[in-house]
Design an enzyme around this catalytic site. Structure first.
Site, PDB file in Angstrom:
ATOM      1  N   ASP A  13      40.548  35.673  36.148  1.00 24.74           N
ATOM      2  CA  ASP A  13      39.708  36.365  36.982  1.00 24.74           C
ATOM      3  C   ASP A  13      39.145  37.661  36.278  1.00 24.74           C
ATOM      4  O   ASP A  13      38.796  38.593  37.213  1.00 24.74           O
ATOM      5  CB  ASP A  13      40.355  36.735  38.210  1.00 24.74           C
ATOM      6  CG  ASP A  13      41.000  35.318  38.926  1.00 24.74           C
ATOM      7  OD1 ASP A  13      40.174  34.452  38.716  1.00 24.74           O
ATOM      8  OD2 ASP A  13      42.083  35.411  39.338  1.00 24.74           O
ATOM      9  N   LYS A  16      35.076  36.402  33.417  1.00 27.01           N
ATOM     10  CA  LYS A  16      34.668  35.496  32.400  1.00 27.01           C
ATOM     11  C   LYS A  16      33.021  34.692  32.936  1.00 27.01           C
ATOM     12  O   LYS A  16      32.156  34.499  32.142  1.00 27.01           O
ATOM     13  CB  LYS A  16      35.260  34.372  32.093  1.00 27.01           C
ATOM     14  CG  LYS A  16      36.844  34.823  31.717  1.00 27.01           C
ATOM     15  CD  LYS A  16      37.640  33.546  31.583  1.00 27.01           C
ATOM     16  CE  LYS A  16      38.096  32.810  32.751  1.00 27.01           C
ATOM     17  NZ  LYS A  16      38.846  33.767  33.695  1.00 27.01           N
ATOM     18  N   GLY A  40      38.288  29.617  39.249  1.00 26.70           N
ATOM     19  CA  GLY A  40      37.277  30.113  40.170  1.00 26.70           C
ATOM     20  C   GLY A  40      36.409  31.134  39.564  1.00 26.70           C
ATOM     21  O   GLY A  40      36.815  32.158  39.308  1.00 26.70           O
ATOM     22  N   HIS A  41      35.311  30.748  39.355  1.00 28.42           N
ATOM     23  CA  HIS A  41      34.234  31.404  38.559  1.00 28.42           C
ATOM     24  C   HIS A  41      33.110  31.660  39.528  1.00 28.42           C
ATOM     25  O   HIS A  41      32.522  31.036  39.706  1.00 28.42           O
ATOM     26  CB  HIS A  41      33.817  30.627  37.292  1.00 28.42           C
ATOM     27  CG  HIS A  41      34.964  30.412  36.220  1.00 28.42           C
ATOM     28  ND1 HIS A  41      34.604  29.526  35.124  1.00 28.42           N
ATOM     29  CD2 HIS A  41      36.096  30.710  36.191  1.00 28.42           C
ATOM     30  CE1 HIS A  41      35.864  29.379  34.704  1.00 28.42           C
ATOM     31  NE2 HIS A  41      36.812  30.275  35.082  1.00 28.42           N
ATOM     32  N   GLN A 222      40.863  30.625  32.893  1.00 27.23           N
ATOM     33  CA  GLN A 222      42.127  31.271  33.208  1.00 27.23           C
ATOM     34  C   GLN A 222      42.349  32.376  32.033  1.00 27.23           C
ATOM     35  O   GLN A 222      41.217  33.012  31.837  1.00 27.23           O
ATOM     36  CB  GLN A 222      43.384  30.438  32.601  1.00 27.23           C
ATOM     37  CG  GLN A 222      43.688  29.390  34.002  1.00 27.23           C
ATOM     38  CD  GLN A 222      42.694  28.234  33.952  1.00 27.23           C
ATOM     39  OE1 GLN A 222      42.601  27.359  33.096  1.00 27.23           O
ATOM     40  NE2 GLN A 222      42.232  27.857  35.220  1.00 27.23           N
TER      41      GLN A 222
HETATM   42  P1  GDP Z   1      36.564  34.810  36.439  1.00 25.30           P
HETATM   43  O1  GDP Z   1      37.487  33.596  36.897  1.00 25.30           O
HETATM   44  O2  GDP Z   1      37.225  35.373  35.094  1.00 25.30           O
HETATM   45  O3  GDP Z   1      35.133  34.111  36.208  1.00 25.30           O
HETATM   46  O4  GDP Z   1      36.508  35.885  37.219  1.00 25.30           O
HETATM   47  P2  GDP Z   1      36.359  35.571  38.948  1.00 25.30           P
HETATM   48  O5  GDP Z   1      34.939  35.355  39.520  1.00 25.30           O
HETATM   49  O6  GDP Z   1      37.651  34.993  39.565  1.00 25.30           O
HETATM   50  O7  GDP Z   1      36.515  37.247  39.519  1.00 25.30           O
HETATM   51  C1  GDP Z   1      35.733  38.246  39.103  1.00 25.30           C
HETATM   52  C2  GDP Z   1      35.161  38.861  40.310  1.00 25.30           C
HETATM   53  O8  GDP Z   1      34.695  40.308  40.003  1.00 25.30           O
HETATM   54  C3  GDP Z   1      34.011  38.169  40.954  1.00 25.30           C
HETATM   55  O9  GDP Z   1      34.187  38.173  42.200  1.00 25.30           O
HETATM   56  C4  GDP Z   1      32.851  38.682  40.185  1.00 25.30           C
HETATM   57  O10 GDP Z   1      31.442  38.662  41.006  1.00 25.30           O
HETATM   58  C5  GDP Z   1      33.411  40.184  40.082  1.00 25.30           C
HETATM   59  N1  GDP Z   1      32.784  40.896  39.112  1.00 25.30           N
HETATM   60  C6  GDP Z   1      32.416  40.599  37.688  1.00 25.30           C
HETATM   61  N2  GDP Z   1      32.288  41.488  36.977  1.00 25.30           N
HETATM   62  C7  GDP Z   1      32.248  42.777  37.988  1.00 25.30           C
HETATM   63  C8  GDP Z   1      31.984  43.905  37.595  1.00 25.30           C
HETATM   64  O11 GDP Z   1      31.601  44.678  36.604  1.00 25.30           O
HETATM   65  N3  GDP Z   1      32.057  44.916  38.788  1.00 25.30           N
HETATM   66  C9  GDP Z   1      32.427  44.364  39.867  1.00 25.30           C
HETATM   67  N4  GDP Z   1      32.566  45.346  40.844  1.00 25.30           N
HETATM   68  N5  GDP Z   1      32.616  43.241  40.221  1.00 25.30           N
HETATM   69  C10 GDP Z   1      32.425  42.369  39.208  1.00 25.30           C
HETATM   70  P1  IMO Z   2      40.076  31.591  36.570  1.00 22.71           P
HETATM   71  O1  IMO Z   2      39.502  30.721  35.235  1.00 22.71           O
HETATM   72  C1  IMO Z   2      43.824  33.190  37.830  1.00 22.71           C
HETATM   73  C2  IMO Z   2      47.317  30.757  37.917  1.00 22.71           C
HETATM   74  C3  IMO Z   2      47.808  30.116  39.079  1.00 22.71           C
HETATM   75  C4  IMO Z   2      49.137  30.087  38.912  1.00 22.71           C
HETATM   76  C5  IMO Z   2      49.478  29.545  37.250  1.00 22.71           C
HETATM   77  C6  IMO Z   2      49.524  28.168  37.336  1.00 22.71           C
HETATM   78  O2  IMO Z   2      39.448  31.679  37.521  1.00 22.71           O
HETATM   79  O3  IMO Z   2      40.269  32.862  35.658  1.00 22.71           O
HETATM   80  P2  IMO Z   2      47.944  26.023  37.970  1.00 22.71           P
HETATM   81  O4  IMO Z   2      47.387  25.767  39.219  1.00 22.71           O
HETATM   82  O5  IMO Z   2      46.993  26.410  36.806  1.00 22.71           O
HETATM   83  O6  IMO Z   2      49.065  25.233  37.619  1.00 22.71           O
HETATM   84  O7  IMO Z   2      48.769  27.447  38.180  1.00 22.71           O
HETATM   85  O8  IMO Z   2      48.028  30.046  36.736  1.00 22.71           O
HETATM   86  N1  IMO Z   2      45.882  30.184  37.609  1.00 22.71           N
HETATM   87  C7  IMO Z   2      44.998  31.328  37.441  1.00 22.71           C
HETATM   88  N2  IMO Z   2      44.910  32.510  38.016  1.00 22.71           N
HETATM   89  N3  IMO Z   2      42.589  32.575  37.507  1.00 22.71           N
HETATM   90  C8  IMO Z   2      42.638  31.562  37.154  1.00 22.71           C
HETATM   91  O9  IMO Z   2      41.401  30.705  36.806  1.00 22.71           O
HETATM   92  C9  IMO Z   2      43.769  30.628  37.310  1.00 22.71           C
HETATM   93  N4  IMO Z   2      44.064  29.294  36.928  1.00 22.71           N
HETATM   94  C10 IMO Z   2      45.417  29.232  37.435  1.00 22.71           C
HETATM   95  O10 IMO Z   2      47.820  31.255  40.111  1.00 22.71           O
HETATM   96  O11 IMO Z   2      50.232  31.415  38.504  1.00 22.71           O
HETATM   97 MG    MG Z   3      38.387  33.319  38.771  1.00 20.94          MG
END
Ligand code: GDP
Ligand code: IMO
Ligand code: MG
Length: 425
Positions: A13, A16, A40-41, A222
């Site tokens: 999270d 990416k 979750g991207h 991840q």
């Molecule tokens: P990922 O799994 O690494 O792709 O990240 P997620 O999408 O799960 O979580 C990142 C969250 O931060 C999302 O809601 C993005 O829209 C938000 N986000 C990404 N870059 C920035 C930033 O520079 N500033 C802020 N405030 N939010 C951001």
């Molecule tokens: P993105 O790509 C954050 C965590 C779960 C748990 C552990 C194992 O959005 O960054 P699993 O379901 O993979 O067997 O769970 O890994 N986890 C993540 N945490 N972002 C993710 O993906 C994750 N995918 C799995 O919360 O701790």
């Molecule tokens: Mg994510």
């Protein structure tokens, strides 16, 4: 742009998807190389939010090949839901390609994952319940179904006869869970075939060969600290998010990779169980969560929040071979008086100081973070687009992260939108 891998440098999270979407402008092909719908991207484009799980975060552009590689695991129902939603929002999926070598998550995989989450107390992982660990277990145990199996009925029958008796024995005798009949599985396979058929890329070898000299972007899911080999084992996912995973998971050899960008937040978060040395279980942690909207994209769970941990970032730079860092969410600190960075850990058992990541996570309960404090900048940076225009205190914070990690920052993200980005020369 050179061929680039985007990896999470923390516990996932990190943002990416935003960075992948941004860099995808200059790529011809985007390959998701590991993980499944546990990811979750979030991509924000022109004020619209897209939440992706399996589909590469380059899908919002036309004419870019988006390939889901052999290293991934696919939960059919989740893939169906995601592709249907994208189609209903007008996203063109004609360039979405799925490797026949990707592994299918079967219902018994999610059954066992859910059972473990509900039953195990001590040592619980806090998984996303998407059957990830179980699917990779089957793959490694050589008893998994692959996407390509769905094309050939004879193969399905043969594999079902081999795999099902074994799975049923384990389901019944180990877990006391529902067994599956052959007819049930064969019906499911018909359904899965319908879901996957438009995307299965049977000529993937030709596709990889044809695109070898084009620009490839590898999208990790991840993060390094969730890596099965290098993460906080056993509190990890079951694949290799690190830079090296891009090669095994995509089908392109390591010599194809020119750069590895590690995405890291200006702080750090974690969802699920496991050690977290800089975790803030106080008002500051709550403030980061609220300002940064730190709630899981896949499960909605509140993310645990803490100060930037340079021990982890330095470790991630090493084991993922980072050539630069993309630092995200620094705007979240706009209203903070002070900001801390963890520079090392102190072991309260023996006074030892760790600058390198201590990999025995069962001893992390004795670790205490050593912090240095930086003054905040107390201004809105979300509309700044050049490095020079950033407040001095913000620049100092960034410089210090570069110094501690020994890695240059190439991208600074000041908001979720594609436009809210500063490229550092
Ligand atoms: P990922 O799994 O690494 O792709 O990240 P997620 O999408 O799960 O979580 C990142 C969250 O931060 C999302 O809601 C993005 O829209 C938000 N986000 C990404 N870059 C920035 C930033 O520079 N500033 C802020 N405030 N939010 C951001
Ligand atoms: P993105 O790509 C954050 C965590 C779960 C748990 C552990 C194992 O959005 O960054 P699993 O379901 O993979 O067997 O769970 O890994 N986890 C993540 N945490 N972002 C993710 O993906 C994750 N995918 C799995 O919360 O701790
Ligand atoms: Mg994510």
């Amino acid at each position: 742009m050179k061929n680039t891998v985007v990896v999470g440098a923390q516990w996932g999270d990190e943002g990416k998807a935003k960075i992948t979407d941004l860099l995808a402008q200059k790529a011809d092909m985007i390959i998701r190389y590991q993980g499944g719908c546990n990811a979750g991207h979030t991509v924000v484009y022109k004020g619209e939010t897209f939440k992706l799980h399996l589909v590469p975060s380059g899908i919002l552009y036309e004419n870019k090949i988006c390939f889901i590689g052999a290293g991934t695991v696919i939960l059919p129902e989740s893939f169906e839901q995601e592709t249907n939603e994208l189609k209903s929002r007008g996203v063109d999926l004609s360039n979405l390609k799925l490797s026949p070598l990707a592994t299918i998550t079967m219902p018994y995989n999610t059954d066992v994952d859910g059972w473990a989450e509900d039953t195990v107390k001590k040592g619980k992982i806090g998984s996303t319940r998407k059957g990830i660990g179980q699917t990779y277990t089957d793959k490694m145990a050589r008893c998994a179904f692959k996407v390509g199996d769905l094309i050939n009925e004879e193969t399905l029958l043969e594999k079902t006869d081999i795999i099902l008796p074994l799975k049923n024995k384990i389901l019944k005798e180990v877990y006391g869970l529902k067994e599956y009949s052959k007819e049930e599985l064969l019906e499911l396979f018909k359904k899965y075939k319908k879901i996957f058929e438009p995307y299965i890329c049977e000529n993937w070898q030709e596709m990889l060969r044809t695109n070898k000299d084009k620009t490839i972007l590898f999208e990790g899911a991840q993060g390094v600290m969730l890596d099965i080999d290098y993460g906080t084992y056993p509190f990890v996912t079951s694949s290799n998010p690190i830079g090296g995973g891009a090669s095994t998971g995509s089908g392109y050899g390591p010599a194809m990779i020119d750069e590895v960008i590690g995405v890291t937040k200006a702080y750090i978060t974690r969802v699920g169980e496991g050690p977290f040395v800089t975790e803030l279980s106080d008002e500051t942690g709550d403030k980061i969560r609220e300002v940064g909207h730190e709630y899981g994209t896949t499960t909605g769970r509140p993310r645990r929040c803490g100060w930037f941990d340079s021990v982890i970032a330095r470790y991630a730079a090493l084991v993922s071979g980072l050539t630069s860092i993309a630092l995200t969410k620094i705007d979240v600190f706009d209203d903070f008086d002070e900001i801390k960075i963890c520079t090392a850990y102190r072991d309260n058992l023996n006074g030892k100081i760790y600058k390198d990541y201590p990999t025995n996570v069962f001893m992390h309960k004795y670790l205490e973070p050593i912090y240095e404090t930086h003054a905040g900048w107390k201004s809105d940076i979300s509309n700044i687009r050049t490095y020079e225009d950033l407040p001095e205190n913000c620049k100092k914070y960034l410089k210090r992260i570069e110094e501690l990690t020994g890695t240059p920052i190439s991208i600074i993200s000041v908001g979720p939108d594609r436009e809210q980005t500063i490229f550092v020369n």
